[in-house]
Design a protein around this motif. Sequence first.
Motif, mmCIF file in Angstrom:
data_model
loop_
_atom_site.group_PDB
_atom_site.id
_atom_site.type_symbol
_atom_site.label_atom_id
_atom_site.label_comp_id
_atom_site.label_asym_id
_atom_site.label_seq_id
_atom_site.Cartn_x
_atom_site.Cartn_y
_atom_site.Cartn_z
ATOM 1 N N ALA A 1 0.831 -1.203 0.000
ATOM 2 C CA ALA A 1 0.000 0.000 0.000
ATOM 3 C C ALA A 1 0.869 1.258 0.000
ATOM 4 O O ALA A 1 0.572 2.237 -0.704
ATOM 5 N N LEU A 2 1.955 1.235 0.759
ATOM 6 C CA LEU A 2 2.853 2.382 0.816
ATOM 7 C C LEU A 2 3.516 2.615 -0.543
ATOM 8 O O LEU A 2 3.661 3.767 -0.985
ATOM 9 N N THR A 3 3.898 1.538 -1.210
ATOM 10 C CA THR A 3 4.518 1.658 -2.530
ATOM 11 C C THR A 3 3.557 2.276 -3.538
ATOM 12 O O THR A 3 3.923 3.183 -4.301
ATOM 13 N N VAL A 4 2.318 1.787 -3.553
ATOM 14 C CA VAL A 4 1.313 2.329 -4.474
ATOM 15 C C VAL A 4 1.059 3.809 -4.176
ATOM 16 O O VAL A 4 0.944 4.631 -5.092
ATOM 17 N N LEU A 5 0.995 4.151 -2.897
ATOM 18 C CA LEU A 5 0.764 5.538 -2.498
ATOM 19 C C LEU A 5 1.913 6.440 -2.939
ATOM 20 O O LEU A 5 1.693 7.546 -3.474
ATOM 21 N N ILE A 6 3.151 5.989 -2.744
ATOM 22 C CA ILE A 6 4.314 6.802 -3.118
ATOM 23 C C ILE A 6 4.382 6.963 -4.627
ATOM 24 O O ILE A 6 4.569 8.081 -5.141
ATOM 25 N N TRP A 7 4.238 5.868 -5.363
ATOM 26 C CA TRP A 7 4.322 5.955 -6.822
ATOM 27 C C TRP A 7 3.187 6.806 -7.386
ATOM 28 O O TRP A 7 3.401 7.598 -8.299
ATOM 29 N N GLY A 8 1.966 6.633 -6.857
ATOM 30 C CA GLY A 8 0.853 7.405 -7.377
ATOM 31 C C GLY A 8 0.972 8.881 -7.086
ATOM 32 O O GLY A 8 0.801 9.732 -7.969
ATOM 33 N N SER A 9 1.286 9.221 -5.838
ATOM 34 C CA SER A 9 1.395 10.635 -5.464
ATOM 35 C C SER A 9 2.612 11.302 -6.072
ATOM 36 O O SER A 9 2.717 12.536 -6.079
ATOM 37 N N ASN A 10 3.534 10.520 -6.611
ATOM 38 C CA ASN A 10 4.726 11.117 -7.202
ATOM 39 C C ASN A 10 4.425 11.854 -8.503
ATOM 40 O O ASN A 10 5.205 12.703 -8.929
ATOM 41 N N TRP A 11 3.300 11.545 -9.148
ATOM 42 C CA TRP A 11 2.969 12.241 -10.399
ATOM 43 C C TRP A 11 2.769 13.745 -10.180
ATOM 44 O O TRP A 11 3.403 14.552 -10.868
ATOM 45 N N PRO A 12 1.910 14.178 -9.258
ATOM 46 C CA PRO A 12 1.822 15.629 -9.036
ATOM 47 C C PRO A 12 3.091 16.221 -8.432
ATOM 48 O O PRO A 12 3.419 17.390 -8.687
ATOM 49 N N ILE A 13 3.833 15.415 -7.663
ATOM 50 C CA ILE A 13 5.094 15.919 -7.113
ATOM 51 C C ILE A 13 6.098 16.171 -8.242
ATOM 52 O O ILE A 13 6.841 17.152 -8.230
ATOM 53 N N MET A 14 6.100 15.286 -9.247
ATOM 54 C CA MET A 14 6.954 15.522 -10.414
ATOM 55 C C MET A 14 6.561 16.807 -11.126
ATOM 56 O O MET A 14 7.424 17.570 -11.584
ATOM 57 N N LYS A 15 5.253 17.031 -11.241
ATOM 58 C CA LYS A 15 4.796 18.247 -11.919
ATOM 59 C C LYS A 15 5.313 19.497 -11.207
ATOM 60 O O LYS A 15 5.746 20.458 -11.859
ATOM 61 N N ILE A 16 5.280 19.474 -9.886
ATOM 62 C CA ILE A 16 5.814 20.602 -9.121
ATOM 63 C C ILE A 16 7.325 20.725 -9.326
ATOM 64 O O ILE A 16 7.859 21.815 -9.539
ATOM 65 N N GLY A 17 8.019 19.604 -9.270
ATOM 66 C CA GLY A 17 9.467 19.636 -9.418
ATOM 67 C C GLY A 17 9.919 20.158 -10.764
ATOM 68 O O GLY A 17 10.954 20.839 -10.868
ATOM 69 N N LEU A 18 9.135 19.880 -11.806
ATOM 70 C CA LEU A 18 9.525 20.304 -13.143
ATOM 71 C C LEU A 18 9.341 21.800 -13.367
ATOM 72 O O LEU A 18 9.753 22.317 -14.404
ATOM 73 N N MET B 1 10.827 23.723 -11.278
ATOM 74 C CA MET B 1 12.076 24.203 -10.701
ATOM 75 C C MET B 1 13.317 23.594 -11.338
ATOM 76 O O MET B 1 14.411 24.146 -11.228
ATOM 77 N N ILE B 2 13.152 22.428 -11.974
ATOM 78 C CA ILE B 2 14.298 21.700 -12.505
ATOM 79 C C ILE B 2 14.030 21.349 -13.966
ATOM 80 O O ILE B 2 12.950 20.837 -14.298
ATOM 81 N N PRO B 3 14.974 21.561 -14.882
ATOM 82 C CA PRO B 3 14.802 21.138 -16.273
ATOM 83 C C PRO B 3 14.621 19.624 -16.369
ATOM 84 O O PRO B 3 15.114 18.865 -15.533
#
Length: 317
Positions: free
Chosen positions: A30-47, A49-51
């Motif tokens: 469950a933790l793995t699914v949560l981390i991988w799923g929530s990483n999509w909007p986190i990537m959007k935020i990171g992009l 700030m970072i190329p």
Amino acid sequence: MSRTSSSAPPPAPGAAPGAPAPALAYGLFALTVLIWGSNWPIMKIGLTMIPAFWFAFLRVFLGCLALFAVLAAVGSLRLPKRSDLPVILSVGMLQIAAFLLIINLAVPVVGAGRSAILAYTTPLWVVPGALLLLGERLRPLKTLGLLAGLLGVAILFNPMAFDWADTAQLRGNALLMLASLAWAVAILHVRSRRWQGSPLELAPWQLLVAMPPLLAGALFFHPDWRPPARWDLALLLLHNGVLATGFCYWAAFTVTRALPAMSTSLGFLGVPVVGVLSSAVIVQEALTLSVIAGLLAILLGVTLVNLSDLRRNRRRR
């Protein structure tokens, strides 16, 4: 983002020796699914700030360090066999380097939730490839899955919900389909070969292979970029590199050894669901009817394809 299950051999129906207890395994799952799923909007935020090239390289670099450290700590770090080199190269270049870079280029334009859905269409594209290149049979269940998945893609791209005149959207969505195809090609190559190391043992070497082209691209396109001294950026990189890459690679391998194949095969489909929901919460992306309907149809299609593969693996065993 699930990257290990596609290149792994079929997991055993029961727990493997040394695997964690089922309750712990399900919690880790469950933790793995949560981390991988929530990483999509986190990537959007990171992009923002970072190329894209630097973001992909830093994520792979940190994930590689984390995995090498984990394997060294548990005594499982070893040089790969020569027979495993083709798998390391194809997964490293296509499933990691190409996939991560392409989605990094697409997510800022398309959106995190829609990107998560389209990225997880990969099993659908494996079906015709396996039919043409590996000689696999197109069984009824897999046929239904392919049709349901294609219906989901059609819903996402219907003219009432998608602006075909928007060239930026067209380019971003085309990139996401290209990313899923790159992942599918890597899966087909892995299926066609015999390899000796476990997915976890090969994972850090695959990440290592992915780093040079990403670093070369970063230095070519953004030679003067330097990371700003910001704590939120540091946390974001740790989440993407250490958690979403290093930790989740290890966790995904661990749970596939501990839990039934049916549970893991279908449970990882929760990643795009979490991706869509977390994108609505974290970056306020709209949950439109077409997004929900397309997601459900694609999930149904991938579920049927996975069930067909599980049946085939059981017959082989």
